[in-house]
Enzyme design. Sequence first.
Site, short mmCIF file in Angstrom:
data_model
loop_
_atom_site.label_atom_id
_atom_site.label_comp_id
_atom_site.label_asym_id
_atom_site.label_seq_id
_atom_site.Cartn_x
_atom_site.Cartn_y
_atom_site.Cartn_z
N HIS A 1 74.94 -0.05 23.45
CA HIS A 1 74.00 -0.97 24.02
C HIS A 1 72.63 -0.42 23.57
CE1 HIS A 1 72.55 1.65 27.28
NE2 HIS A 1 73.90 1.24 27.78
N HIS B 1 71.61 3.27 23.97
CA HIS B 1 72.29 4.08 22.93
C HIS B 1 71.71 4.04 21.47
CE1 HIS B 1 75.82 3.19 25.79
NE2 HIS B 1 75.40 4.22 25.89
N CYS C 1 81.84 12.80 43.27
CA CYS C 1 81.58 11.30 42.78
C CYS C 1 82.75 11.05 41.64
CB CYS C 1 80.36 11.02 42.37
SG CYS C 1 80.07 9.53 41.65
N CYS D 1 80.51 10.05 38.48
CA CYS D 1 79.87 11.06 37.86
C CYS D 1 80.86 12.19 37.48
CB CYS D 1 78.72 11.49 38.72
SG CYS D 1 77.54 10.46 39.28
N CYS E 1 76.21 8.71 46.29
CA CYS E 1 75.91 8.80 45.00
C CYS E 1 74.44 8.07 44.49
CB CYS E 1 76.84 8.78 44.01
SG CYS E 1 76.40 8.79 42.29
N HIS F 1 75.75 5.91 41.37
CA HIS F 1 76.62 4.87 41.65
C HIS F 1 76.64 4.03 42.79
CE1 HIS F 1 78.06 7.34 38.14
NE2 HIS F 1 78.72 6.07 37.93
N LYS G 1 67.81 -2.22 36.06
CA LYS G 1 68.53 -1.47 35.25
C LYS G 1 69.29 -2.42 34.28
CE LYS G 1 71.04 2.82 35.82
NZ LYS G 1 71.91 3.72 36.61
N LYS H 1 76.30 -3.89 33.06
CA LYS H 1 77.30 -4.97 32.73
C LYS H 1 77.46 -5.91 33.72
CE LYS H 1 81.89 -3.60 30.73
NZ LYS H 1 82.54 -2.58 30.70
N1 MSP Z 1 78.40 11.94 27.14
C1 MSP Z 1 77.25 11.98 28.13
C2 MSP Z 1 76.31 12.75 27.21
C3 MSP Z 1 76.75 14.21 26.59
S1 MSP Z 1 75.82 14.75 25.63
C4 MSP Z 1 76.26 16.45 25.45
C5 MSP Z 1 76.53 10.72 28.48
N2 MSP Z 1 76.93 9.63 27.69
S2 MSP Z 1 76.27 8.20 27.76
O1 MSP Z 1 77.04 7.30 27.28
O2 MSP Z 1 76.13 7.86 29.30
O3 MSP Z 1 74.89 8.22 27.11
C6 MSP Z 1 73.90 8.31 27.76
C7 MSP Z 1 72.76 8.54 26.87
O4 MSP Z 1 72.73 7.14 26.40
C8 MSP Z 1 71.30 8.65 27.54
O5 MSP Z 1 70.96 9.85 27.79
C9 MSP Z 1 70.48 8.04 26.53
O6 MSP Z 1 70.19 8.61 25.46
C10 MSP Z 1 71.27 6.61 26.21
N3 MSP Z 1 70.91 5.63 27.15
C11 MSP Z 1 71.92 4.96 28.01
N4 MSP Z 1 71.34 4.11 28.59
C12 MSP Z 1 70.06 3.93 28.49
C13 MSP Z 1 68.84 3.08 28.66
N5 MSP Z 1 69.07 2.15 29.49
N6 MSP Z 1 67.64 3.40 28.36
C14 MSP Z 1 67.57 4.54 27.12
N7 MSP Z 1 68.59 5.06 26.89
C15 MSP Z 1 69.74 5.10 27.43
O7 MSP Z 1 75.55 10.67 29.40
#
Ligand code: MSP
Length: 639
Positions: free
Chosen positions: A19, A22, A127, A130, A144, A147, A296, A299
């Site tokens: 999304h 990412h 949790c 997490c 948590c 969550h 936030k 989904k």
């Molecule tokens: N797999 C772990 C990260 C491991 S790194 C060694 C993880 N994955 S995640 O899919 O949840 O990705 C989290 C990251 O996605 C956030 O730190 C950020 O980079 C990005 N984002 C996810 N949602 C976000 C927002 N709503 N806004 C901005 N970035 C965010 O955690």
Amino acid sequence: MSEPFYITTPIYYVNARPHLGHAYSTIVADVVCRYNLMRDRATFFLTGTDEHGDKIVRAAKNENLSPKVYVDKISGLFKDLCTELRIRYDHFIRTTDPAHIAVVKHILRKIYDSGEIYFSEYEGLYCFGCERFYTDRELVEGRCPDHKTEPEVIKESNYFFKMSRYQGWLIDHINNNPDFIRPERYRNEVLSFLSEPLEDLCISRPKTRLEWGISLPFDDNYVTYVWFDALINYISAIGYPDGELFKKFWPHVNHIVAKDILKPHGIYWPIMLKAAGIPVYKHLNVHGYWNVDQGKMSKSLGNVIEPLQIKNKYGLDAFRFFIMRDMVFGLDSSFSEESMVQRINSDLANDLGNLFSRVLAMAHKYFSGEIPEVDPVLEQELQLGLESNAIKTIDKFESAMENFEFHKALIAIWEFISRMNKYVDTTAPWELAKKKSSIKQLEAVIYNLLEGLRVISGLIYPVMPDTSAAMQKHLGMNPNENYYNLEILKKWGAIKSGTKLPKSVTLFTRVDLKKNVLYSRENASEQILPALKPEISLEEFNNIDLRIATVVHAEVIPRAKKLLKIEVDLGKKRTIVAGISECYAPEDIIGKQVIVVANLKPAKIMGILSKGMLLAAFDDNICAVGTVDKKIKSGNPLN
Ligand code: MSP
């Protein structure tokens, strides 16, 4: 050659489709990487997917797929996203890659052999969302914080990493390296975590509970905790311990993450590196969250922003520009399609697009599309400070980019664009073209404008690579030469006279907000225009004192949703409060010539005495201030 530069994104969980969040982290990494190419640094850019753990197993089950088939599918979506967003990564790592698994085992063995891992029975609050244990202190009303679910009590024997031993060392390291974690608010957050005693980290999960992970090299009944597995990707991807890339790029690394994963990156990771005898990373760069309607993205709320939908509708560069311009790195931002459309229309179509087509059209009209030969003395004489302005802009751009202040870098470029637009108005090439005697001046003016466009085309490269290439093509620049290089960019006079320019293009088309808004809460309805007011006489109209005013200063009024406090020059200076802050940031309005009702009775608004009214038109979520299409002396009346 300067220090090598290594940049990473988080590796994303493959439990859901990519999304906006990412896409943002990945685009930031791409922008920073491209900027470092402009500095002639050797770069390496890593992104990828995190594929082990409970979350993934549950997501696979929901789709009736085996974990392997499922992770292949979703990881593919993240890879495709990179292609679509023009992300020029060097390696895409997956934690299911055999090479990564081997390095995780190697490091575990190394730390285990040095006596930093021990076996112990543990009962704690777990949790499942997490995938970690929580202490009472970390829970919010017993739940948590992420969550909002109550954790379950789990009692099991596990392996623990002696993290607590390194607490003092980490505090010292952060204190001695002020920009180790940046921006400062996150550094302070980590220091505040560290002001409480650190617990040892549970780094295993029994296979009776979870099989989808990397087996511990010293006990086959356990798999590795996902974070211990995932963080190691940053070194496994570049061939730790003996690979050439590792030797070249580690530890010159900038990690990019959002605030959600500050703790693993700010605490676990440096301590893991230290315990394994590996130098720690250079910078952890932490950004805020993209929210929707101040809340936030999720989904379940059905408000997840799909980056590819936006990109397909508005174009890649417009999307990249908007998210880099709108979010202040480190702070949260609320995504609004309406604001994006406004930026496309004003910053891209109006400011940059118009300047580009205007200058090229003049080059075609007056010189048949050939870059004119210029008299060097006249060229200098007629610059009117454009060259020094370009150099200052490049300096501001560099310092903002070094500090991850992308919005400031873009503001600096747009100030230059506005300077260029003013240069056209001041030099008035159409007037010079009227007389044979001023043809030499006209050549110099057009040449300087083309030079300015060259500088702009280079500076926008990290954020808008396609637009940059399109501009350079239409400025007759050879695509095989590196025009992005900052040193070359600084040399005024790089554009070659005699070059034939291809016919101009429209860089950005204006967008009609009302057509098919993707994410608007209520699609804009048919607009009902207000009824016309009763007729007035000329005399009555003449009683309204309309004046041209130049905005010299503007600032946001704290706590006022829509108001800007504006200082205008109307011959004399005066203050006006205007309800336009949703459409104009202070820096967008400063320097504009606006139309003001000068004899309106002063009124106090939010405690500020407003003397007059600035005219503006509103259309749904857009507003535009009334202005004039040529420069007029401030204070002159309109009749
Ligand atoms: N797999 C772990 C990260 C491991 S790194 C060694 C993880 N994955 S995640 O899919 O949840 O990705 C989290 C990251 O996605 C956030 O730190 C950020 O980079 C990005 N984002 C996810 N949602 C976000 C927002 N709503 N806004 C901005 N970035 C965010 O955690």
